[in-house]
Write an enzyme that holds these catalytic residues in place. Structure first.
Site, mmCIF file in Angstrom:
data_model
loop_
_atom_site.group_PDB
_atom_site.id
_atom_site.type_symbol
_atom_site.label_atom_id
_atom_site.label_comp_id
_atom_site.label_asym_id
_atom_site.label_seq_id
_atom_site.Cartn_x
_atom_site.Cartn_y
_atom_site.Cartn_z
ATOM 1 N N HIS A 12 1.545 -37.062 -5.709
ATOM 2 C CA HIS A 12 1.613 -38.367 -5.052
ATOM 3 C C HIS A 12 0.716 -38.325 -3.829
ATOM 4 C CE1 HIS A 12 3.096 -41.928 -2.994
ATOM 5 N NE2 HIS A 12 3.111 -41.188 -1.905
ATOM 6 N N ASN A 59 1.687 -37.360 -13.425
ATOM 7 C CA ASN A 59 0.363 -37.203 -12.812
ATOM 8 C C ASN A 59 0.312 -36.248 -11.623
ATOM 9 O OD1 ASN A 59 1.688 -38.866 -11.079
ATOM 10 N ND2 ASN A 59 0.410 -40.666 -11.434
ATOM 11 N N THR A 82 -4.121 -43.520 -11.047
ATOM 12 C CA THR A 82 -2.687 -43.415 -11.363
ATOM 13 C C THR A 82 -2.451 -43.001 -12.815
ATOM 14 O OG1 THR A 82 -2.286 -45.180 -9.756
ATOM 15 C CG2 THR A 82 -0.513 -44.704 -11.320
HETATM 16 P P1 IDP Z 1 0.134 -44.116 -7.346
HETATM 17 O O1 IDP Z 1 1.031 -42.903 -7.509
HETATM 18 O O2 IDP Z 1 -1.239 -43.878 -7.909
HETATM 19 O O3 IDP Z 1 0.110 -44.647 -5.928
HETATM 20 P P2 IDP Z 1 2.015 -46.235 -8.008
HETATM 21 O O4 IDP Z 1 1.670 -47.575 -8.573
HETATM 22 O O5 IDP Z 1 2.474 -46.170 -6.589
HETATM 23 O O6 IDP Z 1 0.749 -45.274 -8.268
HETATM 24 O O7 IDP Z 1 3.126 -45.621 -8.978
HETATM 25 C C1 IDP Z 1 3.913 -44.518 -8.611
HETATM 26 C C2 IDP Z 1 4.068 -43.594 -9.808
HETATM 27 O O8 IDP Z 1 4.756 -44.274 -10.860
HETATM 28 C C3 IDP Z 1 2.751 -43.155 -10.450
HETATM 29 O O9 IDP Z 1 2.165 -42.060 -9.782
HETATM 30 C C4 IDP Z 1 3.178 -42.809 -11.859
HETATM 31 O O10 IDP Z 1 3.812 -41.532 -11.930
HETATM 32 C C5 IDP Z 1 4.222 -43.888 -12.127
HETATM 33 N N1 IDP Z 1 3.629 -45.092 -12.736
HETATM 34 C C6 IDP Z 1 2.971 -46.094 -12.090
HETATM 35 N N2 IDP Z 1 2.576 -47.061 -12.930
HETATM 36 C C7 IDP Z 1 3.004 -46.683 -14.153
HETATM 37 C C8 IDP Z 1 2.899 -47.284 -15.461
HETATM 38 O O11 IDP Z 1 2.333 -48.378 -15.663
HETATM 39 N N3 IDP Z 1 3.443 -46.584 -16.491
HETATM 40 C C9 IDP Z 1 4.073 -45.392 -16.319
HETATM 41 N N4 IDP Z 1 4.190 -44.794 -15.119
HETATM 42 C C10 IDP Z 1 3.660 -45.424 -14.038
HETATM 43 MG MG MG Z 2 1.621 -45.485 -4.813
#
Ligand code: IDP
Ligand code: MG
Length: 169
Positions: free
Chosen positions: A126, A123, A98
């Protein structure tokens, strides 16, 4: 595991940076099958439902701005459903962690992601992280007839007075 579908979204930064082709090439290394794909705008309501599990996070509002394209001035995303053996973990592996700074440098997020000054992890893609999440997300982003396979049970509904935009005659 087994045969399963997963939702992939190329986020606005991916489209803005013209990374669509590169990302699709990387994903095709999995030999999974694309069974749905579309370029679309992301309404705020859809974004909020998609990220509902993060609604208590301090970065939630900025995350919604990100996925709806407000940060990049690019309101397109590409949404896809991939299907096959172990699809969820295969795609998560190529996507990378992530946090793009912690992601494997050869993963999509490791290669193309960055952390914005606002703190948001930009990033690029998704990818669903479990079968339950994949089902919830696929049903959110696609209608049954937009997918070339029957993934989940459907029913027929009759609508009256449906207003639909069509090409002008
Ligand atoms: P994932 O996309 O790897 O499944 P999730 O926890 O579902 O991760 O988070 C969704 C999106 O939110 C991430 O892809 C990223 O863009 C953003 N995100 C998640 N955690 C953080 C953080 O701690 N700081 C900043 N952005 C975050
Ligand atoms: Mg996620």
């Amino acid at each position: 595991m087994g045969m399963e579908p997963t939702l992939v979204i190329i986020k606005p930064d991916g489209l803005k940076k013209s990374l669509t082709g590169d990302i699709l090439s990387r994903l095709s290394e999995t030999k999974l099958k694309i069974i749905a794909a579309k370029i679309m705008k992301v309404p705020k309501e859809l974004a909020e439902k998609h990220y509902q599990h993060l609604s208590k996070e301090p970065f939630f509002e900025e995350l919604i701005r990100y996925i709806t394209g407000k940060i990049h001035g690019e309101n397109r995303v590409m949404a896809m459903v991939y299907y096959g053996e172990g699809a969820i973990s295969k795609i998560r592996e190529i996507a990378g962690a992530t946090n793009p700074e912690e992601a494997n440098p050869v993963s999509i997020r490791g290669a193309y992601g960055r952390i914005l000054t606002s703190g948001i992890f930009e990033n690029v893609i998704h990818a669903s992280s479990s079968q339950d999440e994949a089902e919830r997300e696929i049903k959110l982003w696609f209608e049954p007839d937009e997918i070339v396979m029957d993934l989940y049970p459907t029913e027929e509904k009759v609508f009256e007075k449906v207003i639909k935009r069509v090409w002008k005659e």
